[in-house]
Enzyme design. Structure first.
Site, PDB file in Angstrom:
ATOM      1  N   ILE A 178      16.680 -10.987 -14.028  1.00 20.87           N
ATOM      2  CA  ILE A 178      17.555 -12.103 -13.470  1.00 20.87           C
ATOM      3  C   ILE A 178      17.631 -13.233 -14.292  1.00 20.87           C
ATOM      4  CG2 ILE A 178      16.941 -11.125 -11.191  1.00 20.87           C
ATOM      5  CD1 ILE A 178      15.409 -14.048 -10.802  1.00 20.87           C
ATOM      6  N   ASP A 179      16.852 -13.342 -15.035  1.00 19.21           N
ATOM      7  CA  ASP A 179      17.136 -14.812 -16.162  1.00 19.21           C
ATOM      8  C   ASP A 179      18.129 -14.562 -17.180  1.00 19.21           C
ATOM      9  OD1 ASP A 179      15.117 -16.028 -14.671  1.00 19.21           O
ATOM     10  OD2 ASP A 179      13.287 -15.065 -15.982  1.00 19.21           O
ATOM     11  N   SER A 540      44.356  -7.647  -7.560  1.00 22.42           N
ATOM     12  CA  SER A 540      44.623  -6.176  -8.217  1.00 22.42           C
ATOM     13  C   SER A 540      44.441  -5.948  -9.503  1.00 22.42           C
ATOM     14  CB  SER A 540      46.253  -6.006  -7.982  1.00 22.42           C
ATOM     15  OG  SER A 540      46.610  -6.190  -6.637  1.00 22.42           O
ATOM     16  N   GLN A 674      41.311 -10.491   0.007  1.00 16.63           N
ATOM     17  CA  GLN A 674      41.622 -11.630  -0.825  1.00 16.63           C
ATOM     18  C   GLN A 674      41.085 -12.951  -0.132  1.00 16.63           C
ATOM     19  OE1 GLN A 674      46.170 -11.703   0.044  1.00 16.63           O
ATOM     20  NE2 GLN A 674      46.453 -11.164  -1.933  1.00 16.63           N
ATOM     21  N   ARG A 745      54.516  -2.383 -11.528  1.00 14.42           N
ATOM     22  CA  ARG A 745      53.862  -3.555 -11.591  1.00 14.42           C
ATOM     23  C   ARG A 745      52.466  -3.291 -12.273  1.00 14.42           C
ATOM     24  NH1 ARG A 745      55.709  -7.830  -8.309  1.00 14.42           N
ATOM     25  NH2 ARG A 745      53.470  -8.286  -7.532  1.00 14.42           N
TER      26      ARG A 745
END
Length: 794
Positions: A178-179, A540, A674, A745
């Site tokens: 975790i460090d 997205s 969101q 898109r």
């Protein structure tokens, strides 16, 4: 935590006979006759189980035997029931569990020659010639020593009458810590989850601190490495941070108290100070939370509280980033073992930028030791370039210079959000405003995107106006999808009125299209001949020119958390399948990567067309799994993957075809993806990317400004700043047109599609997996990309 090439993947029925095809597929790497042992050692870290799961399933998938080695090296030395063969089903419920299910223990005996001899005997007895070690630098160093002694240990075993010998032992490591204290990788397994725990606590504390006008001192883990302290301070906008790599100079007490006092004078109702447990001053004296509390109370009289987070940081479920990172690393580790030869050195599977790489294990360990040595000598050092960037960004945003110290700039820079809201937008705006002010610019905020721009909703924004914005979700500036094309006259007029010298647009696909429209109108409107840069921010993750967008990590965590809860709701119900609809428009990023993080059985997306036969095959596959010990199934569907095969249709089909074997439930996640507070990754990413965007604007203005305007209609002055594999790159938006599918898109090529075969493999589907990017052993000392006007690393 978290990370990047683009290729479309064929369906599993496709054959690969073309001589011109230079891609390499893992089907050629057989694990038949091989045995792999997997163990976790040292301190536990969230995401270790995801790595174990990936190693087991990938190993079994290629035909190898895979063994759990319980309790780390202690289990290897003790042997017996500590070393058990793993099955596909034995890892079916591990993905969302924190810690390590197979256990971890310190083992003094393995440090002795006799202990390693016992371990060798236990491995030889089961034919294990490949080891996957998940742990810190000590665990990996022990594994490398074991490998170097292997032939000698075998000779001793033969002399003792053991006839079974295996001449070569292959080692691949994954760093679980975790460090984030290992050199050669941008993120270690567990770091992102630990940051989640810290930020959850800080966000909760800030509400009570603000209510009572309190100062809170928080101690986080990090005895030798200050990464958690520094990045959490950056992610929450802490007033002050202490960590071991940067001991403060004499007089820091007065400087800190002055800073806290100034913040209160600016009507800030709280102060947050973060301290790494290994923090020291320049005289090697420990800086403790209690000492800081006593100092603040004595000098300022502020109501002050201390919170020590302790092992909370190691607990809880792994974040989406850590699950994806660990899964990718686990698969890569198995590939490295399959490709290893007698001359291949032990390696570590690492993450650089958004790309998995292999590095020599001992090069990484030696670099870590150099860092620790330098730290003990009290020299200021940074373990990686990313650490350095975090530190410089924190300093930029936390320390307000006096007006007399600021550069003399006559430039006005406008910042606006465009498109749908995305968590992390506010962190990006705060960063842009403060860096811009530090650069000497006058910063202007535009409310409600391009619509607010042409309506004149523009006002100057000051340093203190963005205080506390980092942890806020949504868009505090307001954002709309309106494009500028129909309002160019009015926008040009507002640029003249406010004498705008440059634009920073933070947003999604509408922001990208809007920037294209503004740059295309430069021949007609001189007002648009100013530096313009876009920073992608959309859940997205569908922006050409960038592998990652601000907000997508927060959305992935929302999907993963919800899927975990949904699956848990069936814990008392036999054989249930959940159909989940995700956001993303036509882009399947959220569905695919969310499916990988949540352990989905099937994911339907637009980019990979499917028909009724595929649906039927998926149902049959899931039905077969349900008849064994698998009791829950998860199917994700991107919202626009197919106009006819809707979520209702898929739900009804699975319900009908699964009758008598399993029942179905459906969920549409909707706008919860969101919402919410931004994840630590999105806060940090948004902060650093926006800072680099403003620095680019400053350079561009200085280099090309002439007579009050940019003198040339150059496409190089309208750019998108995006992550491409290992580097942050400024790319002219005009050059990205050919990479864009404007109808749907989405980019024409998307790196994350390469993760789909990996997801299918872990769900037990037969598929092809392109491993062309794998197999190259790099060196930890290689030169990272230098920062230029077109490229910079994070």
């Amino acid at each position: 935590m978290i990370t990047k090439a683009s290729v479309f993947f064929p369906k599993c029925q496709q054959t690969f006979s073309s001589t011109a095809d230079t891609r390499k597929f893992f089907e050629n790497l057989s694990g038949a006759g091989k045995s792999i042992g997997v163990l976790t050692s040292g301190g536990d870290a969230q995401g270790m189980n995801a790595a174990v799961r990936a190693v087991v399933r990938m190993g079994i998938y290629v035909g190898a035997k895979v063994y759990f080695i319980h309790e780390g090296y202690q289990g290897m030395v003790d042997g017996g029931d500590n070393i058990k063969e793993a099955t596909w089903e034995s890892v079916s419920s591990m993905l969302q569990v924190g810690g390590t299910v197979i256990g971890s223990a310190r083992c003094k005996e393995f440090r002795t020659h006799e202990g390693r001899l016992k371990a060798a005997h236990n491995l030889v007895e089961r034919g294990i010639t490949n080891l996957c070690v998940i742990g810190g630098d000590g665990s990996l160093t022990g594994a490398n020593l074991f490998r170097e002694e292997w032939s000698g240990l075998l000779d001793e075993l033969v002399q003792q009458g053991d006839s079974r010998t295996n001449s070569v032992l292959h080692i691949v490591g994954m760093v679980g810590s975790i460090d984030n204290d290992f050199c050669g990788t941008d993120m270690t397994i567990g770091t992102d989850s630990a940051l989640h725990r810290i930020i959850e606590v800080v966000d909760a504390i800030m509400t009570t601190a603000q209510s009572h006008q309190r100062t809170f001192v928080l101690e986080v883990m990090g005895r030798h490495c200050g990464y958690l302290a520094l990045v959490s301070a950056l992610a929450c906008g802490a007033d002050w941070v202490f960590f071991p790599e940067m001991p403060p100079e004499d007089g820091w007490e007065d400087n800190m108290c002055q800073k806290l006092s100034e913040n209160r004078a600016d009507k800030k109702r709280l102060n947050i100070i973060i301290v790494a447990e290994g923090a020291i001053d320049c005289h090697n004296k420990a800086i403790t939370p209690d000492y800081i509390k006593e100092l603040v109370v004595r000098c300022l009289g502020f109501d002050t509280r201390v919170t020590i987070l302790g092992h909370v940081q190691r607990g809880g479920t792994p974040s989406a980033f850590d699950r994806i990172l660990a899964s990718r690393m686990g698969v890569e580790a198995v590939l490295a073992l399959l490709e290893a030869s007698a001359s291949t050195p032990a390696c570590v599977v690492s993450l650089v930028g958004n790309q998995a790489v292999r590095l020599p294990l001992m090069e990484c360990v030696q670099m870590v030791r150099v860092c620790v040595y330098m730290l003990e000598r009290q020299r200021s050092q940074k373990r990686r370039l990313s650490f350095e960037n975090n530190l410089s960004t924190y300093r930029l945003l936390s320390y307000r210079k006096a007006d007399s110290e600021l550069p003399n700039s006559s430039f006005n820079v406008a910042v606006l959000n465009v498109g749908a809201p995305a968590a992390g937008m506010n962190a990006a705006v705060r960063s842009a405003v403060r860096v811009g002010i530090t650069e000497g610019h006058k910063m202007f905020a535009v409310n409600d995107g391009f619509e607010g721009f042409y309506k004149g909703q523009i006002k100057e924004i000051k340093w203190g106006d963005v205080g506390g914005w980092t942890g806020q979700g949504g868009s505090l500036l307001g954002t709309k999808r309106t494009l500028p094309g129909k309002h160019l006259d009015k926008i040009a007029e507002q640029i003249r009125i406010h004498n705008i010298s440059a634009l920073l647009v933070i947003g999604g696909f509408e922001a990208y299209v809007g920037l294209l429209e503004l740059s295309a109108a430069r021949d007609k409107y001189n007002e648009f001949c100013v530096p313009m840069v876009m920073v992608p921010a959309t859940v997205s993750n569908n922006i050409p020119g960038s592998d990652l967008s601000i907000g997508s990590d927060t959305a992935l965590n929302a999907i993963t958390d919800t899927c975990d809860r949904i699956k848990q709701s069936a814990s008392g119900t036999k054989r249930r399948v959940f159909i989940i609809e995700t956001m993303g428009g036509y882009c399947g990023y959220l569905a695919t990567v969310g499916g990988l993080a949540a352990g989905a059985d099937t994911v339907y997306i637009y980019e990979e067309p499917f028909d009724i036969r595929d649906l039927q095959a998926n149902v049959e596959h899931l039905t077969q799994k349900m008849k064994t010990s698998i009791q829950r199934g998860l199917v994700l569907r991107n919202e626009n993957c197919n106009e006819n095969f809707t979520t209702d249709f898929v739900y009804q089909l699975y319900t009908e075809e699964g009758r008598g074997v399993f029942d179905c439930r459906k969920n549409i996640l909707g706008h919860m993806q969101q919402g919410g507070a931004p994840s630590p990754f999105d806060r940090n990413f948004g902060t650093k990317v926006a800072a680099k965007a403003i620095q680019w604007i400053t350079r561009t203005l200085k280099d090309s400004y002439k007579g009050g305007r940019v003198f040339a209609n150059s496409e190089d002055t309208a750019c998108l700043l995006g992550m491409r594999r290992r580097a942050m790159v400024f790319q002219p938006v005009a050059q990205l047109r050919d990479e864009t599918d404007f109808v749907h898109r989405i980019p024409k090529e998307q790196w994350w599609l390469k993760l789909r075969p990996l997801m299918k493999i872990l769900a037990k589907y037969k598929t092809s997996y392109d491993v062309s990017d794998s197999g190259q052993l790099e060196h930890v000392t290689r030169v990272r990309p230098k920062e230029t006007n077109t490229s910079s690393t994070i």
